[in-house]
Design a protein around this motif. Structure first.
Motif, PDB file in Angstrom:
ATOM      1  N   UNK A  94       0.815  -1.226   0.000  1.00 42.77           N
ATOM      2  CA  UNK A  94       0.000   0.000   0.000  1.00 42.77           C
ATOM      3  C   UNK A  94       0.842   1.266   0.000  1.00 42.77           C
ATOM      4  N   UNK A  95       2.028   1.211   0.640  1.00 41.60           N
ATOM      5  CA  UNK A  95       2.904   2.377   0.603  1.00 41.60           C
ATOM      6  C   UNK A  95       3.380   2.686  -0.811  1.00 41.60           C
ATOM      7  N   UNK A  96       3.723   1.636  -1.569  1.00 37.23           N
ATOM      8  CA  UNK A  96       4.149   1.825  -2.954  1.00 37.23           C
ATOM      9  C   UNK A  96       3.008   2.341  -3.815  1.00 37.23           C
ATOM     10  N   UNK A 133       8.985  10.667  -3.547  1.00 36.05           N
ATOM     11  CA  UNK A 133       8.729   9.622  -2.572  1.00 36.05           C
ATOM     12  C   UNK A 133       7.944  10.163  -1.394  1.00 36.05           C
ATOM     13  N   UNK A 134       8.043   9.472  -0.278  1.00 29.52           N
ATOM     14  CA  UNK A 134       7.346   9.890   0.930  1.00 29.52           C
ATOM     15  C   UNK A 134       8.122  11.013   1.613  1.00 29.52           C
ATOM     16  N   UNK A 135       7.405  12.039   2.070  1.00 31.69           N
ATOM     17  CA  UNK A 135       8.058  13.095   2.834  1.00 31.69           C
ATOM     18  C   UNK A 135       8.092  12.722   4.317  1.00 31.69           C
ATOM     19  N   UNK A 136       8.617  13.621   5.129  1.00 34.52           N
ATOM     20  CA  UNK A 136       8.809  13.310   6.550  1.00 34.52           C
ATOM     21  C   UNK A 136       7.505  13.020   7.279  1.00 34.52           C
ATOM     22  N   UNK A 167      10.133   1.015   0.273  1.00 28.04           N
ATOM     23  CA  UNK A 167       9.506   2.037  -0.576  1.00 28.04           C
ATOM     24  C   UNK A 167      10.545   3.036  -1.066  1.00 28.04           C
ATOM     25  N   UNK A 168      11.452   3.447  -0.185  1.00 28.78           N
ATOM     26  CA  UNK A 168      12.504   4.397  -0.578  1.00 28.78           C
ATOM     27  C   UNK A 168      13.420   3.801  -1.629  1.00 28.78           C
TER      28      UNK A 168
END
Length: 326
Positions: free
Chosen positions: A62-64, A291-294, A265-266
């Motif tokens: 789900x993160x991807x 990508x995902x931020x903080x 994911x990263x």
């Protein structure tokens, strides 16, 4: 007699620990049980790593999908910002009047820019790009009208807002026709909405799977320690005391799975970044894969810990009730 009672009361009060001492002991007990549950995982490294891997991969998917959807929405928003309204002016409108109309329309609060393309400029462009230059020489007059190309502001670039602006611009006295291709914008919105719903469904299923995996793992741990739990209950241990190590185990599982999913994911974003950059460079775009931020990373960790605790609590609540000592 009263003196003896007062002495006993004073002795009991002196023996009772103060509030700060009780608060300190509360945190000490939690720290001991948290460390003890982490030690239990450390003593069975293979089983623990396999469980963390399953949970981490369940959270990675789900993160991807979220990262992909986030970038798709970013691209779609850029397309919507590029939406333009084409206004075909009446044949009776002179070039000067067309210029005044473009200036007036450019002052609309919904309009970012209004550009006039005169009929002569349109004919020159059509002659250069259409390949019918020689055929146009046989025309007695220029059949093309003056055109105003209107670019909505960012706030009014959505299909609904752009349609409302088009209806407003059609009311101008110089305008013969107004055109806006809303079909592709609506299709794009529908596709993005469908992708969002699909990601939500897959994420929900995988997150429920994560809760079930944690719950089943904690259930096996409870069964393995059934005898020691019964002994603790017979000597007066409360349910909260017995439950606490298993909850910390779920917390550790959730935290480790969250860290693993963020790492995967990263790495996936870094792996795809160069490929995506090569493709968008061919189209002259400035888009870059994000990508995902903080804050999103913290949200993933918080969700992972919450799911781990939820699975552990459900398993403990269900099985400790069936283990009441005789």
């Amino acid at each position: 007699m009263s003196l003896l009672f007062e002495n006993r009361t004073a002795a009991a009060s002196a023996a009772r620990p103060g509030f700060l001492s009780r608060l300190a002991m509360y945190f000490v007990r939690h720290a001991q049980q948290a460390t003890g549950s982490l030690g239990e995982l450390w003593r069975t490294p293979l089983a623990s790593l396999l469980t963390i891997a399953v949970l981490g991969f369940s959270l990675t998917l789900p993160g991807t999908f979220y990262v992909l959807l986030k970038n798709i929405e970013s691209v779609s928003s850029q397309f919507q910002k590029a939406s333009e309204i084409t206004l075909l002016l009446k044949d009776s409108v002179s070039t000067d009047d067309a210029a005044k109309a473009a200036t007036r329309i450019g002052l609309y609060p919904e309009v970012a820019k209004a550009k006039l393309i005169t009929r002569d400029e349109a004919l020159t462009e059509f002659r250069a790009k259409s390949g019918f230059g020689e055929a146009l020489d046989y025309l007695d007059s220029n059949p093309l009208p003056n055109v105003i190309v209107v670019e909505p502001t960012e706030r009014n670039s959505s299909p609904q807002a752009a349609k409302a602006l088009l209806d407003k611009l059609r009311g101008e006295r110089e305008v013969e026709q107004g055109r806006l291709d809303l079909d592709w914008l609506k299709r794009l919105d529908a596709l993005v909405s469908m992708a969002r719903d699909g990601v939500s469904l897959v994420a929900l299923l995988l997150l429920v799977t994560m809760v079930l995996v944690v719950g089943n793992t904690i259930r096996l741990m409870i069964e393995h320690r059934r005898d020691s739990i019964n002994v603790m209950k017979m000597v007066g241990a409360t349910d909260a005391f017995v439950r606490r190590p298993f909850l910390y185990t779920g917390l550790w599982y959730g935290l480790a799975a969250g860290c693993l999913s963020l790492l995967l994911v990263t790495l996936g974003v870094l792996w795809l970044e160069q490929s995506v950059a090569r493709v968008v460079d061919l189209y002259g775009s400035q888009f870059r894969l994000n990508g995902l931020d903080g804050s999103e990373m913290l949200a993933v960790l918080g969700l992972s810990v919450l799911l781990g605790l939820s699975g552990a609590y459900l398993a403990v609540w269900r099985h400790l009730k069936a283990m009441e000592p005789a």
